[in-house]
Design a protein around this motif. Sequence first.
Motif, PDB file in Angstrom:
ATOM      1  N   ILE A  97      10.711  39.448 -13.625  1.00  0.00           N
ATOM      2  CA  ILE A  97      11.463  40.399 -14.450  1.00  0.00           C
ATOM      3  C   ILE A  97      12.410  41.157 -13.530  1.00  0.00           C
ATOM      4  O   ILE A  97      11.977  41.817 -12.579  1.00  0.00           O
ATOM      5  N   ALA A  98      13.691  41.051 -13.804  1.00  0.00           N
ATOM      6  CA  ALA A  98      14.695  41.729 -12.985  1.00  0.00           C
ATOM      7  C   ALA A  98      15.013  43.127 -13.508  1.00  0.00           C
ATOM      8  O   ALA A  98      15.325  44.033 -12.728  1.00  0.00           O
ATOM      9  N   ARG A  99      14.897  43.297 -14.853  1.00  0.00           N
ATOM     10  CA  ARG A  99      15.325  44.572 -15.442  1.00  0.00           C
ATOM     11  C   ARG A  99      14.883  44.645 -16.893  1.00  0.00           C
ATOM     12  O   ARG A  99      14.805  43.622 -17.563  1.00  0.00           O
ATOM     13  N   VAL A 100      14.655  45.858 -17.369  1.00  0.00           N
ATOM     14  CA  VAL A 100      14.375  46.127 -18.780  1.00  0.00           C
ATOM     15  C   VAL A 100      15.300  47.247 -19.215  1.00  0.00           C
ATOM     16  O   VAL A 100      15.402  48.268 -18.531  1.00  0.00           O
ATOM     17  N   ASP A 101      15.991  47.044 -20.335  1.00  0.00           N
ATOM     18  CA  ASP A 101      16.898  48.060 -20.868  1.00  0.00           C
ATOM     19  C   ASP A 101      16.588  48.301 -22.334  1.00  0.00           C
ATOM     20  O   ASP A 101      16.226  47.369 -23.063  1.00  0.00           O
ATOM     21  N   SER A 102      16.776  49.537 -22.758  1.00  0.00           N
ATOM     22  CA  SER A 102      16.673  49.857 -24.173  1.00  0.00           C
ATOM     23  C   SER A 102      18.074  49.837 -24.744  1.00  0.00           C
ATOM     24  O   SER A 102      18.962  50.518 -24.240  1.00  0.00           O
ATOM     25  N   GLY A 103      18.258  49.024 -25.761  1.00  0.00           N
ATOM     26  CA  GLY A 103      19.571  48.924 -26.389  1.00  0.00           C
ATOM     27  C   GLY A 103      19.785  49.931 -27.485  1.00  0.00           C
ATOM     28  O   GLY A 103      20.789  49.911 -28.164  1.00  0.00           O
ATOM     29  N   GLY A 104      18.811  50.802 -27.699  1.00  0.00           N
ATOM     30  CA  GLY A 104      18.946  51.826 -28.727  1.00  0.00           C
ATOM     31  C   GLY A 104      18.430  51.353 -30.065  1.00  0.00           C
ATOM     32  O   GLY A 104      17.983  50.213 -30.233  1.00  0.00           O
ATOM     33  N   PRO A 105      18.495  52.234 -31.076  1.00  0.00           N
ATOM     34  CA  PRO A 105      17.969  51.880 -32.388  1.00  0.00           C
ATOM     35  C   PRO A 105      18.803  50.786 -33.057  1.00  0.00           C
ATOM     36  O   PRO A 105      20.020  50.756 -32.920  1.00  0.00           O
TER      37      PRO A 105
ATOM     38  N   SER B  79      13.646  50.125 -36.115  1.00  0.00           N
ATOM     39  CA  SER B  79      13.285  49.363 -34.924  1.00  0.00           C
ATOM     40  C   SER B  79      14.223  49.718 -33.783  1.00  0.00           C
ATOM     41  O   SER B  79      15.242  50.361 -33.975  1.00  0.00           O
ATOM     42  N   ARG B  80      13.831  49.264 -32.600  1.00  0.00           N
ATOM     43  CA  ARG B  80      14.619  49.536 -31.396  1.00  0.00           C
ATOM     44  C   ARG B  80      14.859  48.211 -30.668  1.00  0.00           C
ATOM     45  O   ARG B  80      13.982  47.355 -30.613  1.00  0.00           O
ATOM     46  N   LEU B  81      16.034  48.066 -30.120  1.00  0.00           N
ATOM     47  CA  LEU B  81      16.399  46.867 -29.375  1.00  0.00           C
ATOM     48  C   LEU B  81      16.008  47.044 -27.911  1.00  0.00           C
ATOM     49  O   LEU B  81      16.268  48.086 -27.308  1.00  0.00           O
ATOM     50  N   TRP B  82      15.364  46.003 -27.349  1.00  0.00           N
ATOM     51  CA  TRP B  82      15.010  45.971 -25.928  1.00  0.00           C
ATOM     52  C   TRP B  82      15.579  44.708 -25.322  1.00  0.00           C
ATOM     53  O   TRP B  82      15.524  43.639 -25.942  1.00  0.00           O
TER      54      TRP B  82
ATOM     55  N   LEU C 233      19.477  24.032 -11.561  1.00  0.00           N
ATOM     56  CA  LEU C 233      19.528  24.796 -10.308  1.00  0.00           C
ATOM     57  C   LEU C 233      19.427  23.839  -9.130  1.00  0.00           C
ATOM     58  O   LEU C 233      18.784  22.798  -9.230  1.00  0.00           O
ATOM     59  N   ARG C 234      20.018  24.225  -8.017  1.00  0.00           N
ATOM     60  CA  ARG C 234      19.809  23.520  -6.758  1.00  0.00           C
ATOM     61  C   ARG C 234      18.820  24.345  -5.926  1.00  0.00           C
ATOM     62  O   ARG C 234      18.655  25.531  -6.179  1.00  0.00           O
ATOM     63  N   PRO C 235      18.174  23.744  -4.937  1.00  0.00           N
ATOM     64  CA  PRO C 235      17.215  24.491  -4.120  1.00  0.00           C
ATOM     65  C   PRO C 235      17.797  25.804  -3.595  1.00  0.00           C
ATOM     66  O   PRO C 235      18.907  25.839  -3.067  1.00  0.00           O
ATOM     67  N   GLY C 236      17.040  26.877  -3.793  1.00  0.00           N
ATOM     68  CA  GLY C 236      17.447  28.196  -3.328  1.00  0.00           C
ATOM     69  C   GLY C 236      18.293  28.986  -4.316  1.00  0.00           C
ATOM     70  O   GLY C 236      18.490  30.183  -4.133  1.00  0.00           O
ATOM     71  N   GLU C 237      18.793  28.364  -5.370  1.00  0.00           N
ATOM     72  CA  GLU C 237      19.624  29.065  -6.341  1.00  0.00           C
ATOM     73  C   GLU C 237      18.768  29.844  -7.334  1.00  0.00           C
ATOM     74  O   GLU C 237      17.591  29.534  -7.543  1.00  0.00           O
ATOM     75  N   SER C 238      19.403  30.845  -7.958  1.00  0.00           N
ATOM     76  CA  SER C 238      18.749  31.607  -9.015  1.00  0.00           C
ATOM     77  C   SER C 238      19.802  32.062 -10.016  1.00  0.00           C
ATOM     78  O   SER C 238      21.001  32.018  -9.730  1.00  0.00           O
ATOM     79  N   TYR C 239      19.347  32.482 -11.186  1.00  0.00           N
ATOM     80  CA  TYR C 239      20.246  33.062 -12.190  1.00  0.00           C
ATOM     81  C   TYR C 239      19.459  34.019 -13.067  1.00  0.00           C
ATOM     82  O   TYR C 239      18.227  34.083 -13.001  1.00  0.00           O
ATOM     83  N   LEU C 240      20.195  34.801 -13.872  1.00  0.00           N
ATOM     84  CA  LEU C 240      19.588  35.797 -14.757  1.00  0.00           C
ATOM     85  C   LEU C 240      19.806  35.400 -16.216  1.00  0.00           C
ATOM     86  O   LEU C 240      20.874  34.925 -16.585  1.00  0.00           O
ATOM     87  N   THR C 241      18.772  35.641 -17.023  1.00  0.00           N
ATOM     88  CA  THR C 241      18.827  35.404 -18.467  1.00  0.00           C
ATOM     89  C   THR C 241      18.368  36.677 -19.162  1.00  0.00           C
ATOM     90  O   THR C 241      17.320  37.223 -18.819  1.00  0.00           O
ATOM     91  N   ARG C 242      19.176  37.160 -20.113  1.00  0.00           N
ATOM     92  CA  ARG C 242      18.843  38.383 -20.851  1.00  0.00           C
ATOM     93  C   ARG C 242      18.352  38.023 -22.251  1.00  0.00           C
ATOM     94  O   ARG C 242      19.083  37.399 -23.019  1.00  0.00           O
ATOM     95  N   PHE C 243      17.129  38.466 -22.560  1.00  0.00           N
ATOM     96  CA  PHE C 243      16.540  38.224 -23.872  1.00  0.00           C
ATOM     97  C   PHE C 243      16.534  39.516 -24.681  1.00  0.00           C
ATOM     98  O   PHE C 243      16.245  40.584 -24.152  1.00  0.00           O
ATOM     99  N   ARG C 244      16.818  39.378 -25.983  1.00  0.00           N
ATOM    100  CA  ARG C 244      16.862  40.531 -26.886  1.00  0.00           C
ATOM    101  C   ARG C 244      15.637  40.507 -27.798  1.00  0.00           C
ATOM    102  O   ARG C 244      15.345  39.485 -28.405  1.00  0.00           O
ATOM    103  N   PHE C 245      14.959  41.639 -27.885  1.00  0.00           N
ATOM    104  CA  PHE C 245      13.795  41.777 -28.752  1.00  0.00           C
ATOM    105  C   PHE C 245      13.942  43.034 -29.597  1.00  0.00           C
ATOM    106  O   PHE C 245      14.409  44.056 -29.103  1.00  0.00           O
ATOM    107  N   GLU C 246      13.526  42.967 -30.845  1.00  0.00           N
ATOM    108  CA  GLU C 246      13.443  44.147 -31.698  1.00  0.00           C
ATOM    109  C   GLU C 246      11.986  44.538 -31.820  1.00  0.00           C
ATOM    110  O   GLU C 246      11.154  43.722 -32.199  1.00  0.00           O
ATOM    111  N   LEU C 247      11.687  45.795 -31.473  1.00  0.00           N
ATOM    112  CA  LEU C 247      10.335  46.320 -31.563  1.00  0.00           C
ATOM    113  C   LEU C 247      10.335  47.515 -32.507  1.00  0.00           C
ATOM    114  O   LEU C 247      11.373  48.174 -32.661  1.00  0.00           O
TER     115      LEU C 247
END
Length: 153
Positions: free
Chosen positions: A20-28, A34-37, A97-111
Amino acid sequence: LAPGSEKVFCEIDCHVGYSIARVDSGGPVAEGASRLWIVTVRTRFDETTISPERGREAPLQPSPRLVLLRDAAGAVHGDLSGALSVDSGSTPLTTPLRPGESYLTRFRFELPAGVPPDALLLEDADGISAALIGHERSPWHGKVLLALPAPAA
């Protein structure tokens, strides 16, 4: 796993790690309903685990993953089909990916409003893994969850 820890999956001739690189609250989302995360996951090709037969330039397409979010009340959120909402401009989890590479993926959830996220479950999306003794998806194995860090300010 503690915040910042990496969950590792064995691929054909190497390992891919997720953290997990980061968690953000996207507001209501709607007034009080509900609230977006947004949970940002880092995918990393561990170059120290490649087979001697694998070329260092050979890309790997990670296997499909199931991504679910558990909230502080214990409820699970996400799409069991794996068709989870990913933010635009975000890299899909199955991007090669090639060896040693990385990337970020952002997932949206409503709670539900007032219920913060607690942990993320990433696991193999294929059906066959549930039949493997000792595999995380088998009925007798516990789930390995990634604890979420505090949301970004």
